[in-house]
Scaffold this active site. Structure first.
Site, PDB file in Angstrom:
ATOM      1  N   HIS A  14       0.857  -1.197   0.000  1.00 16.94           N
ATOM      2  CA  HIS A  14       0.000   0.000   0.000  1.00 16.94           C
ATOM      3  C   HIS A  14       0.889   1.242   0.000  1.00 16.94           C
ATOM      4  O   HIS A  14       1.362   1.673   1.058  1.00 16.94           O
ATOM      5  CB  HIS A  14      -0.915  -0.055   1.243  1.00 16.94           C
ATOM      6  CG  HIS A  14      -1.904   1.066   1.346  1.00 16.94           C
ATOM      7  ND1 HIS A  14      -3.027   0.983   2.132  1.00 16.94           N
ATOM      8  CD2 HIS A  14      -1.951   2.296   0.766  1.00 16.94           C
ATOM      9  CE1 HIS A  14      -3.720   2.114   2.044  1.00 16.94           C
ATOM     10  NE2 HIS A  14      -3.068   2.932   1.223  1.00 16.94           N
ATOM     11  N   HIS A  16       1.212   4.903  -2.536  1.00 16.78           N
ATOM     12  CA  HIS A  16       0.780   5.660  -3.722  1.00 16.78           C
ATOM     13  C   HIS A  16       2.002   6.340  -4.325  1.00 16.78           C
ATOM     14  O   HIS A  16       2.668   7.120  -3.630  1.00 16.78           O
ATOM     15  CB  HIS A  16      -0.253   6.714  -3.330  1.00 16.78           C
ATOM     16  CG  HIS A  16      -1.476   6.138  -2.680  1.00 16.78           C
ATOM     17  ND1 HIS A  16      -2.666   5.965  -3.330  1.00 16.78           N
ATOM     18  CD2 HIS A  16      -1.691   5.681  -1.402  1.00 16.78           C
ATOM     19  CE1 HIS A  16      -3.562   5.436  -2.513  1.00 16.78           C
ATOM     20  NE2 HIS A  16      -2.992   5.255  -1.334  1.00 16.78           N
ATOM     21  N   GLU A 197     -10.933   3.679   6.700  1.00 11.71           N
ATOM     22  CA  GLU A 197      -9.818   4.565   7.070  1.00 11.71           C
ATOM     23  C   GLU A 197     -10.422   5.690   7.917  1.00 11.71           C
ATOM     24  O   GLU A 197     -10.143   5.808   9.100  1.00 11.71           O
ATOM     25  CB  GLU A 197      -9.140   5.111   5.804  1.00 11.71           C
ATOM     26  CG  GLU A 197      -7.999   6.088   6.083  1.00 11.71           C
ATOM     27  CD  GLU A 197      -7.391   6.680   4.803  1.00 11.71           C
ATOM     28  OE1 GLU A 197      -8.001   6.544   3.724  1.00 11.71           O
ATOM     29  OE2 GLU A 197      -6.305   7.298   4.913  1.00 11.71           O
ATOM     30  N   ASP A 275       1.831   4.076   2.725  1.00 13.05           N
ATOM     31  CA  ASP A 275       0.767   4.900   2.128  1.00 13.05           C
ATOM     32  C   ASP A 275       1.339   6.022   1.252  1.00 13.05           C
ATOM     33  O   ASP A 275       1.350   5.894   0.027  1.00 13.05           O
ATOM     34  CB  ASP A 275      -0.158   5.456   3.223  1.00 13.05           C
ATOM     35  CG  ASP A 275      -1.542   5.781   2.707  1.00 13.05           C
ATOM     36  OD1 ASP A 275      -1.834   5.516   1.533  1.00 13.05           O
ATOM     37  OD2 ASP A 275      -2.363   6.305   3.505  1.00 13.05           O
ATOM     38  N   ASP A 276       1.761   7.126   1.883  1.00 11.16           N
ATOM     39  CA  ASP A 276       2.326   8.269   1.139  1.00 11.16           C
ATOM     40  C   ASP A 276       3.577   8.723   1.891  1.00 11.16           C
ATOM     41  O   ASP A 276       3.532   9.696   2.653  1.00 11.16           O
ATOM     42  CB  ASP A 276       1.290   9.402   1.065  1.00 11.16           C
ATOM     43  CG  ASP A 276       0.018   8.956   0.371  1.00 11.16           C
ATOM     44  OD1 ASP A 276       0.012   8.893  -0.867  1.00 11.16           O
ATOM     45  OD2 ASP A 276      -0.952   8.639   1.079  1.00 11.16           O
TER      46      ASP A 276
HETATM   47  N1  ADE Z   1      -4.658   8.531  -1.830  1.00 12.72           N
HETATM   48  C1  ADE Z   1      -3.416   8.658  -1.375  1.00 12.72           C
HETATM   49  N2  ADE Z   1      -3.360   8.357  -0.068  1.00 12.72           N
HETATM   50  C2  ADE Z   1      -4.618   8.025   0.308  1.00 12.72           C
HETATM   51  C3  ADE Z   1      -5.222   7.621   1.526  1.00 12.72           C
HETATM   52  N3  ADE Z   1      -4.524   7.496   2.657  1.00 12.72           N
HETATM   53  N4  ADE Z   1      -6.538   7.378   1.533  1.00 12.72           N
HETATM   54  C4  ADE Z   1      -7.257   7.518   0.428  1.00 12.72           C
HETATM   55  N5  ADE Z   1      -6.744   7.880  -0.742  1.00 12.72           N
HETATM   56  C5  ADE Z   1      -5.437   8.136  -0.805  1.00 12.72           C
HETATM   57 ZN    ZN Z   2      -3.711   4.782   0.571  1.00 15.14          ZN
END
Ligand code: ADE
Ligand code: ZN
Length: 330
Positions: A14, A16, A197, A275-276
């Protein structure tokens, strides 16, 4: 970081790709593509990476993608992330990307797919890293653009591991996307979705019942529904949890409040992910370190979660066996 975490072979499920763009990369691509950003300098970008909630984050995240303008840029950011994977001993990674964001700006989807694919091919040659991409539908845009995205994505079916559902969750349940994901599954493409989330357990139920997910992304709110926890456990549905993201987006106030230990205790098939990583200031190893230092997660549990990640991945059976072997040797 502990020596155990450093040498632990890792799998990420996971992440992005646009969320791996460090402020320096953002400015470098803006300069290359002559894009004017609303930031005076590096410190201003860093200061902007501070979010009240998911909607505020998604807004800034999508604005940041304006600097990515061609396949070469996607190759550059993918390679940058995969080099970090190599440094962190991440052996396999499955990453999210957007399509609609770029198509709406008049670009062809090849820019995303070919750029990322070239990055994975190079990283396999150079580092032996495996994995691939999972394009996401942008849920707050609704089902109609998603259906058009799918028509485009089917041209690249051999290059994608799965299709996901991301962006603003509350108000946009998976049930809105039943028809498009019916088509995805009919094409034999696996389905993953961000759910639970910020959204209630109903969003997780909807991801299971209405779009029949193979994995849930996040899912941390499942603990509010005992029947749901039992179902996730019985069906061994994997959950890709992103602890530092959750704290950055105020899903939990502090890392000490994160429910990962309870999820493990409940016997759920949990994995840890970044995630990011650029926006939240933490790559995979830093997420593992955070849950070890602040949530009392043990080395044995960290190992278990890597085994879960191998099982939950879309790697080939041979590659899964290799990854399990690497974990057995630690
Ligand atoms: N796009 C990038 N990060 C995200 C996240 N944590 N939740 C939903 N969409 C996303
Ligand atoms: Zn995500």
């Amino acid at each position: 970081m502990s020596q155990f975490i450093e040498r632990l072979p890792k799998v990420e499920l996971h992440m992005h790709i646009e969320g791996s763009m460090e402020p320096e990369m953002l400015l470098q691509l803006a300069d290359k593509n002559k894009i004017t950003l609303p930031y005076a300098d590096l410190d201003a970008v860093k200061a902007a990476y501070n979010f009240a909630d998911l909607a505020a984050f998604v807004d800034l995240y999508i604005k940041g993608t304006e600097v990515v303008c061609d396949a070469e840029d996607f190759y550059t950011i993918t390679m940058e992330y995969l080099k970090k994977c190599h440094q962190e001993n991440i052996l396999h990674t499955e990453i999210f990307c957007d399509i609609r964001t770029y198509v709406d700006r008049g670009y062809a989807p090849e820019m995303v797919i070919e750029g990322i694919d070239a990055g994975f091919k190079a990283a396999y040659q150079e580092f032996g890293i495996t994995g691939g991409m999972m394009p996401c539908f942008i849920r707050h845009l609704g089902a109609e653009p998603a259906m058009q995205d799918l028509d485009m994505l089917l041209r690249f079916k051999d290059k994608i591991l799965a299709i996901g559902l991301a962006a603003v969750e509350v108000g946009f349940p998976p049930s809105m996307f039943t028809d498009v994901f019916d088509r995805v599954r009919a094409e034999g493409i696996p389905v993953v979705a961000h759910a639970g989330e910020e959204g209630s357990p109903d969003y997780i139920w909807s991801a299971i019942r209405d779009i029949k997910v193979d994995r849930i992304d996040h899912g941390v709110r499942c603990l509010e529904d005992a029947q749901l926890v039992e179902y996730l456990k019985q069906k061994e549905i994997p959950l890709t949890v992103c602890p530092c993201s959750n704290v950055s987006l105020n899903v939990f106030e502090r890392m000490e409040d994160h429910v990962l230990p309870q999820m493990l205790e409940a016997g759920l098939k949990v994995t840890v992910n970044s995630d990011d990583p650029a926006h939240f200031g933490a790559y995979l190893s830093e997420n593992l370190t955070a849950v070890q230092n602040h949530c009392g997660v043990t080395d044995q549990q960290l190992l278990q979660m890597q085994q879960n990640a191998v099982d939950a991945s879309f790697a080939t059976p041979d590659r899964k066996a290799e990854l399990h072997q690497r974990l057995a040797e630690i």
